[in-house]
Enzyme design. Sequence first.
Site, mmCIF file in Angstrom:
data_model
loop_
_atom_site.group_PDB
_atom_site.id
_atom_site.type_symbol
_atom_site.label_atom_id
_atom_site.label_comp_id
_atom_site.label_asym_id
_atom_site.label_seq_id
_atom_site.Cartn_x
_atom_site.Cartn_y
_atom_site.Cartn_z
ATOM 1 N N PRO A 220 27.147 4.825 -14.390
ATOM 2 C CA PRO A 220 27.663 5.699 -15.448
ATOM 3 C C PRO A 220 27.451 5.194 -16.870
ATOM 4 O O PRO A 220 27.660 5.937 -17.815
ATOM 5 C CB PRO A 220 29.160 5.791 -15.142
ATOM 6 N N PHE A 221 27.038 3.921 -17.021
ATOM 7 C CA PHE A 221 26.858 3.375 -18.374
ATOM 8 C C PHE A 221 25.470 2.765 -18.528
ATOM 9 O O PHE A 221 25.299 1.685 -19.101
ATOM 10 C CB PHE A 221 27.955 2.343 -18.687
ATOM 11 N N GLU A 238 30.291 -0.507 -15.853
ATOM 12 C CA GLU A 238 31.622 -0.843 -16.384
ATOM 13 C C GLU A 238 31.820 -0.417 -17.839
ATOM 14 O O GLU A 238 30.975 -0.699 -18.692
ATOM 15 C CB GLU A 238 31.859 -2.360 -16.265
ATOM 16 N N LYS A 254 36.675 -5.826 -11.211
ATOM 17 C CA LYS A 254 36.756 -7.111 -10.508
ATOM 18 C C LYS A 254 36.863 -6.781 -9.034
ATOM 19 O O LYS A 254 37.818 -6.141 -8.609
ATOM 20 C CB LYS A 254 37.981 -7.927 -10.944
#
Length: 434
Positions: A220-221, A238, A254
């Site tokens: 997504p990034f 992230e 994490k």
Amino acid sequence: MRTKITYTLKEQLKFKQQLLQWSKQFEEIAWLDSNNYHQDYGEFDALLAVGAFTAIKTDYHQAFAKLQEYQQTTKDWIFGYLSYDLKNDVERLSSKNHDGLDFPDLYFFQPQKLFLLKGDQLEMHYLNMLDDEIEEDFTEISNLPINQIETRQLETENSKSKIQARISKEEYLQKVGKMLAYIQRGDIYEANFCQEFFAENREIEPFKVFQDLNELSGPPFATFLKLEEHYLLSASPERYLKKSGVKLISQPIKGTARRSQNPEEDLEIAEELSNDPKEQSENVMIVDLVRNDLSKIAKKASVNVDELCKVYSFKQVHQMISTISAELDDGIPPVEALRATFPMGSMTGAPKISAMKIIEELEETKRGLYSGAVGYFTPNGDFDFNVVIRSILYNSAKKHVSFSVGGAITAGSKPEKEYEECLLKAAAMRQALK
């Protein structure tokens, strides 16, 4: 002033490919792509910013103050990155490890041409340009033939420089052992320990490598960043920090587990990750750290954990993600929200300053842009930044290629298992560089 024109697209996916292909002509490119991954806080499906009207490039000295002045002076869209080594501006720390990449510590630019995609809507925002230039560019982009982004024959099999590890497996295991000793002594509870893989005298075609990496990971990034000779090819899953009005959102990761092609086994792996006490404890420690960082700049009693230890699935791996929100206190500038929380908890440890000192001692490579953040500010001071992980860094002038991987070391860590997790995270980058 920016001139803005909105278009309705017939074929969004095709136009995205044409747009990225068209951007190759510019010296400064920032391409941010959500890959249509469903997420609760996404504003755009993709953004492209090209051509610097103004820019700021600096080392870590007073970097956040300089960025704040630049952001408040331009009051416009700006795109760029914060390297991990801005830690030295936030705290009394230093970075003395080997650096083969030579990226500036901070680099932002104000784009002349900006494209915002959401669904079938495209907004083009041009700075100091005429309407007909927007229309001419739109026509040119729409008519570009879709080729696989061409690759020049840059390498022969004999000259192709192989990817090598900066430290051996044995050295990695020894260093994790030293970190565990610090934990047992009570100096830290958790720290993120990373290792670098690199190639010297290696020429790559950045667009093609990014395309391959993005196809493998679909995160997504995803980011393609070109600033002069400096390239970032990122498949990051992230989010570091997003500001929308007074609301702040942080989503640390994490906890990592492999995917399986067998649907039943894949579900079992995700379930095991969800219930793994070690992974949960790693995640919760970082959530506490993020809450503490946000509380420095948040309205009283506004810091909330919206989602704790939820497992999300990506093409390459399952990840455990938490979401923390807060309201920015009155009178605090947008850049201060970044400074107060940087570097992000997921890439440092707890307590944060002790963890960063131990990371600097045990790692062999200056992190630079790896485990920093890439993103943008809007004209009204909102922003969204990712965490630079699962990423390839490339200096085309030095012909130096690098990627790093790491994981959280806690009292429950087993060095061999941590090493295997590093290799799992490195798989997509290795494959994209084959």
